[in-house]
Write a protein that holds these residues in place. Sequence first.
Motif, PDB file in Angstrom:
ATOM      1  N   ASP A 245      -1.063  -6.024  -6.573  1.00  0.00           N
ATOM      2  CA  ASP A 245      -1.503  -5.484  -7.675  1.00  0.00           C
ATOM      3  C   ASP A 245      -2.468  -5.707  -8.451  1.00  0.00           C
ATOM      4  O   ASP A 245      -3.433  -5.546  -8.534  1.00  0.00           O
ATOM      5  CB  ASP A 245      -0.661  -4.707  -8.240  1.00  0.00           C
ATOM      6  CG  ASP A 245      -0.688  -3.021  -8.642  1.00  0.00           C
ATOM      7  OD1 ASP A 245      -1.290  -2.477  -8.291  1.00  0.00           O
ATOM      8  OD2 ASP A 245      -0.820  -2.693  -9.911  1.00  0.00           O
ATOM      9  N   TYR A 246      -1.713  -6.665  -8.598  1.00  0.00           N
ATOM     10  CA  TYR A 246      -3.470  -7.789  -9.490  1.00  0.00           C
ATOM     11  C   TYR A 246      -4.030  -7.402  -8.496  1.00  0.00           C
ATOM     12  O   TYR A 246      -5.831  -7.936  -9.490  1.00  0.00           O
ATOM     13  CB  TYR A 246      -2.856  -9.150  -9.874  1.00  0.00           C
ATOM     14  CG  TYR A 246      -3.715  -9.816 -10.682  1.00  0.00           C
ATOM     15  CD1 TYR A 246      -3.946  -9.416 -12.282  1.00  0.00           C
ATOM     16  CD2 TYR A 246      -4.016 -10.809 -10.151  1.00  0.00           C
ATOM     17  CE1 TYR A 246      -5.230  -9.846 -12.845  1.00  0.00           C
ATOM     18  CE2 TYR A 246      -5.202 -11.526 -10.771  1.00  0.00           C
ATOM     19  CZ  TYR A 246      -5.677 -11.820 -11.794  1.00  0.00           C
ATOM     20  OH  TYR A 246      -6.615 -11.961 -12.734  1.00  0.00           O
TER      21      TYR A 246
ATOM     22  N   ARG B  24       3.196   2.408  -9.411  1.00  0.00           N
ATOM     23  CA  ARG B  24       2.678   2.475 -10.621  1.00  0.00           C
ATOM     24  C   ARG B  24       2.842   3.367 -11.450  1.00  0.00           C
ATOM     25  O   ARG B  24       2.854   3.647 -12.266  1.00  0.00           O
ATOM     26  CB  ARG B  24       0.998   2.715 -10.167  1.00  0.00           C
ATOM     27  CG  ARG B  24       0.790   1.461  -9.489  1.00  0.00           C
ATOM     28  CD  ARG B  24      -0.963   1.617  -8.940  1.00  0.00           C
ATOM     29  NE  ARG B  24      -1.314   0.745  -8.555  1.00  0.00           N
ATOM     30  CZ  ARG B  24      -2.220   0.364  -7.444  1.00  0.00           C
ATOM     31  NH1 ARG B  24      -2.507   0.967  -6.516  1.00  0.00           N
ATOM     32  NH2 ARG B  24      -2.013  -0.967  -6.298  1.00  0.00           N
TER      33      ARG B  24
ATOM     34  N   THR C 255      -5.964  -6.649  -5.964  1.00  0.00           N
ATOM     35  CA  THR C 255      -6.005  -5.404  -5.783  1.00  0.00           C
ATOM     36  C   THR C 255      -6.421  -4.303  -7.213  1.00  0.00           C
ATOM     37  O   THR C 255      -7.785  -3.452  -6.556  1.00  0.00           O
ATOM     38  CB  THR C 255      -5.500  -4.598  -4.533  1.00  0.00           C
ATOM     39  OG1 THR C 255      -3.910  -4.328  -5.390  1.00  0.00           O
ATOM     40  CG2 THR C 255      -5.054  -5.328  -3.054  1.00  0.00           C
ATOM     41  N   ARG C 256      -5.906  -3.986  -7.553  1.00  0.00           N
ATOM     42  CA  ARG C 256      -6.544  -2.937  -8.064  1.00  0.00           C
ATOM     43  C   ARG C 256      -6.630  -3.712  -9.677  1.00  0.00           C
ATOM     44  O   ARG C 256      -8.133  -3.325  -9.745  1.00  0.00           O
ATOM     45  CB  ARG C 256      -5.211  -2.211  -9.268  1.00  0.00           C
ATOM     46  CG  ARG C 256      -5.112  -1.261  -9.467  1.00  0.00           C
ATOM     47  CD  ARG C 256      -4.421  -0.252  -9.969  1.00  0.00           C
ATOM     48  NE  ARG C 256      -4.783   1.220 -10.540  1.00  0.00           N
ATOM     49  CZ  ARG C 256      -3.458   1.899 -11.124  1.00  0.00           C
ATOM     50  NH1 ARG C 256      -2.215   1.770 -11.009  1.00  0.00           N
ATOM     51  NH2 ARG C 256      -3.871   2.874 -11.751  1.00  0.00           N
ATOM     52  N   GLU C 257      -6.294  -4.907 -10.570  1.00  0.00           N
ATOM     53  CA  GLU C 257      -6.934  -5.059 -11.531  1.00  0.00           C
ATOM     54  C   GLU C 257      -8.691  -6.275 -11.402  1.00  0.00           C
ATOM     55  O   GLU C 257      -9.696  -6.211 -11.932  1.00  0.00           O
ATOM     56  CB  GLU C 257      -5.916  -6.637 -12.604  1.00  0.00           C
ATOM     57  CG  GLU C 257      -4.503  -6.062 -12.959  1.00  0.00           C
ATOM     58  CD  GLU C 257      -4.690  -4.187 -13.349  1.00  0.00           C
ATOM     59  OE1 GLU C 257      -5.706  -4.477 -14.647  1.00  0.00           O
ATOM     60  OE2 GLU C 257      -4.164  -3.548 -13.355  1.00  0.00           O
TER      61      GLU C 257
ATOM     62  N   CYS D 145       0.569  -1.165   0.025  1.00  0.00           N
ATOM     63  CA  CYS D 145      -0.256   0.098  -0.182  1.00  0.00           C
ATOM     64  C   CYS D 145       0.860   1.127  -0.205  1.00  0.00           C
ATOM     65  O   CYS D 145       0.511   2.434  -1.307  1.00  0.00           O
ATOM     66  CB  CYS D 145      -0.942  -0.343   1.091  1.00  0.00           C
ATOM     67  SG  CYS D 145      -2.465  -0.571   1.070  1.00  0.00           S
TER      68      CYS D 145
ATOM     69  N   SER E 257     -10.855  -6.346  -2.150  1.00  0.00           N
ATOM     70  CA  SER E 257     -10.715  -5.075  -0.851  1.00  0.00           C
ATOM     71  C   SER E 257      -9.401  -5.477  -0.478  1.00  0.00           C
ATOM     72  O   SER E 257      -8.801  -6.889  -1.061  1.00  0.00           O
ATOM     73  CB  SER E 257     -11.889  -5.623  -0.154  1.00  0.00           C
ATOM     74  OG  SER E 257     -11.609  -6.793   0.682  1.00  0.00           O
TER      75      SER E 257
ATOM     76  N   ALA F 101       2.697   1.795  -3.400  1.00  0.00           N
ATOM     77  CA  ALA F 101       2.293   1.198  -4.951  1.00  0.00           C
ATOM     78  C   ALA F 101       1.783   2.505  -5.965  1.00  0.00           C
ATOM     79  O   ALA F 101       2.054   2.303  -6.900  1.00  0.00           O
ATOM     80  CB  ALA F 101       0.598   1.010  -4.570  1.00  0.00           C
TER      81      ALA F 101
ATOM     82  N   GLY G  55      -9.774  -6.192  -8.162  1.00  0.00           N
ATOM     83  CA  GLY G  55     -11.453  -5.230  -8.013  1.00  0.00           C
ATOM     84  C   GLY G  55     -11.281  -5.948  -6.278  1.00  0.00           C
ATOM     85  O   GLY G  55     -12.164  -5.148  -5.455  1.00  0.00           O
TER      86      GLY G  55
END
Length: 152
Positions: free
Chosen positions: A125-126, A65, A128-130, A58, A134, A61, A132
């Motif tokens: 990252d995949y 990015r 949490t970000r890609e 966190c 939590s 990140a 979605g």
Amino acid sequence: KVGVRTVFHHFGDIETLFIEVIRRFEPTVASLIVTVNPHSTLDQRVRDLVEQRHRVFCRIAPVRRVARGNNELSRSQAVLAAKRRLQYVLDRQVHETFAHELRLLPDRHGAVLRITATLSFEMWDYLTRERGLSGAQAQRHLAVLVMRELAG
């Protein structure tokens, strides 16, 4: 906002700026990486390590990015060296946290590689970000994958 000229008045070039950012950023990240209690159960050590990685990722990140989309940043020797230092610390932590379990596995080197890949920024990252998920959901998935790897 700060003008480009103002930045380069204080930092002779972009690499010097990156070095200063890293110098200020690394101690914060380092403070988030602590030894996991070796006397805890395997389940607790896995959960503690995954939770700790979540906090570290966190924090880093935004920088990771931005680096992905910035040629100067992604090629910076200072940034690459900082990334290698962090990876070394995180890899050592896996070895230390699961030393007992790893000794029992016939393919311990492969297991370490798979665990470090599972606990990588890219995987987090995949999820949490890609995907979605939590933070809690991502942590549960990562913990399951690590536990499966250590189960042999």
